[in-house]
Write an enzyme that holds these catalytic residues in place. Structure first.
Site, PDB file in Angstrom:
ATOM      1  N   PRO A  15       0.934  -1.127   0.108  1.00 14.89           N
ATOM      2  CA  PRO A  15      -0.014  -0.125  -0.010  1.00 14.89           C
ATOM      3  C   PRO A  15       0.738   1.294   0.216  1.00 14.89           C
ATOM      4  O   PRO A  15       1.888   1.289   0.605  1.00 14.89           O
ATOM      5  CB  PRO A  15      -0.806  -0.298   1.226  1.00 14.89           C
ATOM      6  CG  PRO A  15       0.142  -1.016   2.103  1.00 14.89           C
ATOM      7  CD  PRO A  15       0.580  -1.895   1.407  1.00 14.89           C
ATOM      8  N   GLN A  69      -6.799  -1.588   2.954  1.00 19.20           N
ATOM      9  CA  GLN A  69      -5.920  -1.210   4.379  1.00 19.20           C
ATOM     10  C   GLN A  69      -6.814  -0.293   5.101  1.00 19.20           C
ATOM     11  O   GLN A  69      -6.937   0.851   4.714  1.00 19.20           O
ATOM     12  CB  GLN A  69      -4.591  -0.820   3.932  1.00 19.20           C
ATOM     13  CG  GLN A  69      -4.007  -0.835   5.103  1.00 19.20           C
ATOM     14  CD  GLN A  69      -2.533  -0.425   5.347  1.00 19.20           C
ATOM     15  OE1 GLN A  69      -2.225   0.930   4.611  1.00 19.20           O
ATOM     16  NE2 GLN A  69      -1.561  -1.094   5.594  1.00 19.20           N
ATOM     17  N   CYS A  99       2.476   3.099   9.817  1.00 21.43           N
ATOM     18  CA  CYS A  99       2.674   4.504   9.359  1.00 21.43           C
ATOM     19  C   CYS A  99       3.286   5.495  10.561  1.00 21.43           C
ATOM     20  O   CYS A  99       2.978   5.325  11.569  1.00 21.43           O
ATOM     21  CB  CYS A  99       1.299   5.034   9.077  1.00 21.43           C
ATOM     22  SG  CYS A  99       1.310   6.522   8.497  1.00 21.43           S
ATOM     23  N   ARG A 222       7.751   1.165  -3.487  1.00 24.35           N
ATOM     24  CA  ARG A 222       8.597   2.176  -4.498  1.00 24.35           C
ATOM     25  C   ARG A 222       9.154   1.453  -5.419  1.00 24.35           C
ATOM     26  O   ARG A 222       9.138   1.981  -6.653  1.00 24.35           O
ATOM     27  CB  ARG A 222       9.519   2.864  -3.582  1.00 24.35           C
ATOM     28  CG  ARG A 222       8.932   3.807  -2.470  1.00 24.35           C
ATOM     29  CD  ARG A 222       9.785   4.183  -1.575  1.00 24.35           C
ATOM     30  NE  ARG A 222      10.405   2.927  -0.719  1.00 24.35           N
ATOM     31  CZ  ARG A 222      11.462   3.071   0.119  1.00 24.35           C
ATOM     32  NH1 ARG A 222      12.214   4.333   0.376  1.00 24.35           N
ATOM     33  NH2 ARG A 222      12.001   1.974   0.514  1.00 24.35           N
TER      34      ARG A 222
HETATM   35  C1  LIG Z   1       4.595   7.451  -0.698  1.00 20.96           C
HETATM   36  C2  LIG Z   1       4.185   6.257   0.324  1.00 20.96           C
HETATM   37  C3  LIG Z   1       3.201   6.073   0.752  1.00 20.96           C
HETATM   38  C4  LIG Z   1       2.937   4.927   1.668  1.00 20.96           C
HETATM   39  N1  LIG Z   1       1.640   4.764   2.256  1.00 20.96           N
HETATM   40  C5  LIG Z   1       1.571   3.635   2.916  1.00 20.96           C
HETATM   41  C6  LIG Z   1       0.236   3.099   3.305  1.00 20.96           C
HETATM   42  O1  LIG Z   1      -0.809   3.721   3.030  1.00 20.96           O
HETATM   43  N2  LIG Z   1       0.140   2.122   4.149  1.00 20.96           N
HETATM   44  C7  LIG Z   1       1.062   1.159   4.469  1.00 20.96           C
HETATM   45  O2  LIG Z   1       0.970   0.278   5.114  1.00 20.96           O
HETATM   46  N3  LIG Z   1       2.500   1.660   4.009  1.00 20.96           N
HETATM   47  C8  LIG Z   1       2.714   2.527   3.231  1.00 20.96           C
HETATM   48  N4  LIG Z   1       4.073   2.757   2.767  1.00 20.96           N
HETATM   49  C9  LIG Z   1       5.093   2.174   3.090  1.00 20.96           C
HETATM   50  C10 LIG Z   1       5.262   0.812   2.062  1.00 20.96           C
HETATM   51  O3  LIG Z   1       3.769   0.059   1.870  1.00 20.96           O
HETATM   52  C11 LIG Z   1       6.402   0.316   2.295  1.00 20.96           C
HETATM   53  O4  LIG Z   1       6.275  -0.659   3.293  1.00 20.96           O
HETATM   54  C12 LIG Z   1       7.455   0.998   2.217  1.00 20.96           C
HETATM   55  O5  LIG Z   1       7.656   1.830   1.217  1.00 20.96           O
HETATM   56  C13 LIG Z   1       8.873  -0.074   2.022  1.00 20.96           C
HETATM   57  O6  LIG Z   1       8.894  -0.849   1.046  1.00 20.96           O
HETATM   58  P1  LIG Z   1       9.586  -0.433  -0.522  1.00 20.96           P
HETATM   59  O7  LIG Z   1      11.052  -0.342  -0.053  1.00 20.96           O
HETATM   60  O8  LIG Z   1       9.034  -1.735  -1.276  1.00 20.96           O
HETATM   61  O9  LIG Z   1       9.002   0.662  -0.868  1.00 20.96           O
HETATM   62  C14 LIG Z   1       4.081   3.916   2.034  1.00 20.96           C
HETATM   63  C15 LIG Z   1       5.280   4.423   1.362  1.00 20.96           C
HETATM   64  C16 LIG Z   1       5.455   5.328   0.537  1.00 20.96           C
HETATM   65  C17 LIG Z   1       6.957   5.729  -0.115  1.00 20.96           C
END
Ligand SMILES: Cc1cc2nc3c(=O)[nH]c(=O)nc-3n(C[C@H](O)[C@H](O)[C@H](O)COP(=O)(O)O)c2cc1C
Length: 304
Positions: A15, A69, A99, A222
């Site tokens: 998410p 979520q 979060c 990301r």
């Molecule tokens: C812009 C942005 C918004 C995010 N929004 C949420 C969210 O709404 N809910 C959540 O559980 N994690 C959120 N995350 C965290 C991501 O789901 C993920 O756990 C985190 O970016 C690490 O994974 P990655 O390295 O693959 O991005 C967000 C991350 C980013 C960068």
């Protein structure tokens, strides 16, 4: 991976607020994401029938294993949100316990629940009591990762059917490298599927995370932005469309929900990712930022 009867193959789309809208979820599903998740929506907002919250829960038939979520720390509102009929169309409901944003944390929500495992358990129990399939997404801890495995076990004991762990503490926000060691410990401690998350950008990264942690699957955030093809790469399947077509589908879905002006604004963030690192990308990004219509963006997408 099987989550309480829901078969999931391939990496999951994590998410992301402001990014994992119904259009992007459709695109990622078609590229091979095994499950896709909405951005976090307020349980209270949903109960109070906020139109904006409902828009965030719009789905298309393209979605594979859709997950909604929710966030909140009041078992009453969590339960009521899970009972809402809008949830019928989701295979899973995930509760946000990761979060890091101060506005959320100061209300005791999101990653603040890592500091209050008893309340976190009450929240999960309330959600589970509705008969829905409840999952949790958390970080490895608030200040340190020491209690990660214990926390995950407590979520399992409360009835969660799977848990996604982002390999960072709340204090780390998005800094430093994701640490998979606490995820590995959690995997060893529980019997429900654990999904590893953090810094996975390609097949190699996914394989490494799976091998190191023993997790049942990985979730990608990301790394999917501007690159939904990463799901095809990981699933070992052909890409069903090119980026131009992906952007076209993304915009068509958003136009079913929002007025064109909002669609254009929302898409600009995605164009920033699609154009990143490509030859002439900077100019294309600037053109996208100056666009005022979907037609303008369609024209720009031809060069991506
Ligand atoms: C812009 C942005 C918004 C995010 N929004 C949420 C969210 O709404 N809910 C959540 O559980 N994690 C959120 N995350 C965290 C991501 O789901 C993920 O756990 C985190 O970016 C690490 O994974 P990655 O390295 O693959 O991005 C967000 C991350 C980013 C960068």
């Amino acid at each position: 991976m099987n989550i309480s009867g829901v078969e999931i193959r391939g990496a999951l789309l994590a998410p992301m607020a402001g990014y994992t809208d119904a259009g992007f979820r459709a695109v990622c599903s078609l590229f091979g994401a095994g499950a896709v998740c909405t951005e976090m929506v307020s349980a209270k907002g949903l109960v109070y029938d906020s139109e904006k919250t409902k828009d965030l829960l719009f789905t298309t038939p393209y979605e594979r294993a859709s997950c909604a979520q929710i966030f909140g720390n009041d078992p009453y509102f969590i339960k009521a949100a899970c009972e809402d009929e809008i949830m019928d169309k989701f295979a899973l409901i995930d509760i946000n316990m990761g979060c890091p944003v101060p506005k959320i944390v100061k209300n005791g929500e999101g990653s603040a629940l890592l500091e209050n495992p008893s309340l976190a358990q009450e929240v999960v129990k309330a959600a589970v009591s509705t008969g829905r399939r409840i999952t949790v997404k958390c970080r490895t801890g608030f200040y340190s990762s020491d209690n990660c495995a214990d926390f995950v076990k407590r979520m399992q004991d409360a009835g969660a059917v799977a848990i996604t762990v982002h390999g960072r503490t709340r204090e780390q926000y998005y800094m430093g490298k994701a640490d998979y060691a606490p995820i590995k410990e959690a995997v060893e401690k529980v019997s429900i599927p654990v999904i590893a998350n953090g810094d996975i950008k390609d097949k190699k990264g996914a394989e490494h995370a799976l091998e190191y942690t023993g997790a049942s699957a990985v979730a990608i955030g990301r790394g999917a932005l501007g690159n939904p093809g990463v799901f095809a790469q990981i699933a070992g399947v052909d890409e069903v469309m090119n980026k131009q077509e992906a952007i076209g589908l993304h915009m068509r879905v958003l136009l079913e929900i929002y007025p064109e002006k909002k669609v254009v604004n929302d898409m600009k963030k995605h164009f920033a990712f699609y154009t990143k690192g490509m030859r002439g990308g900077k100019e294309l990004k600037l053109k996208a930022f100056a666009a005022t219509s979907v037609k303008d963006l369609e024209e720009i997408a031809k060069y991506i």
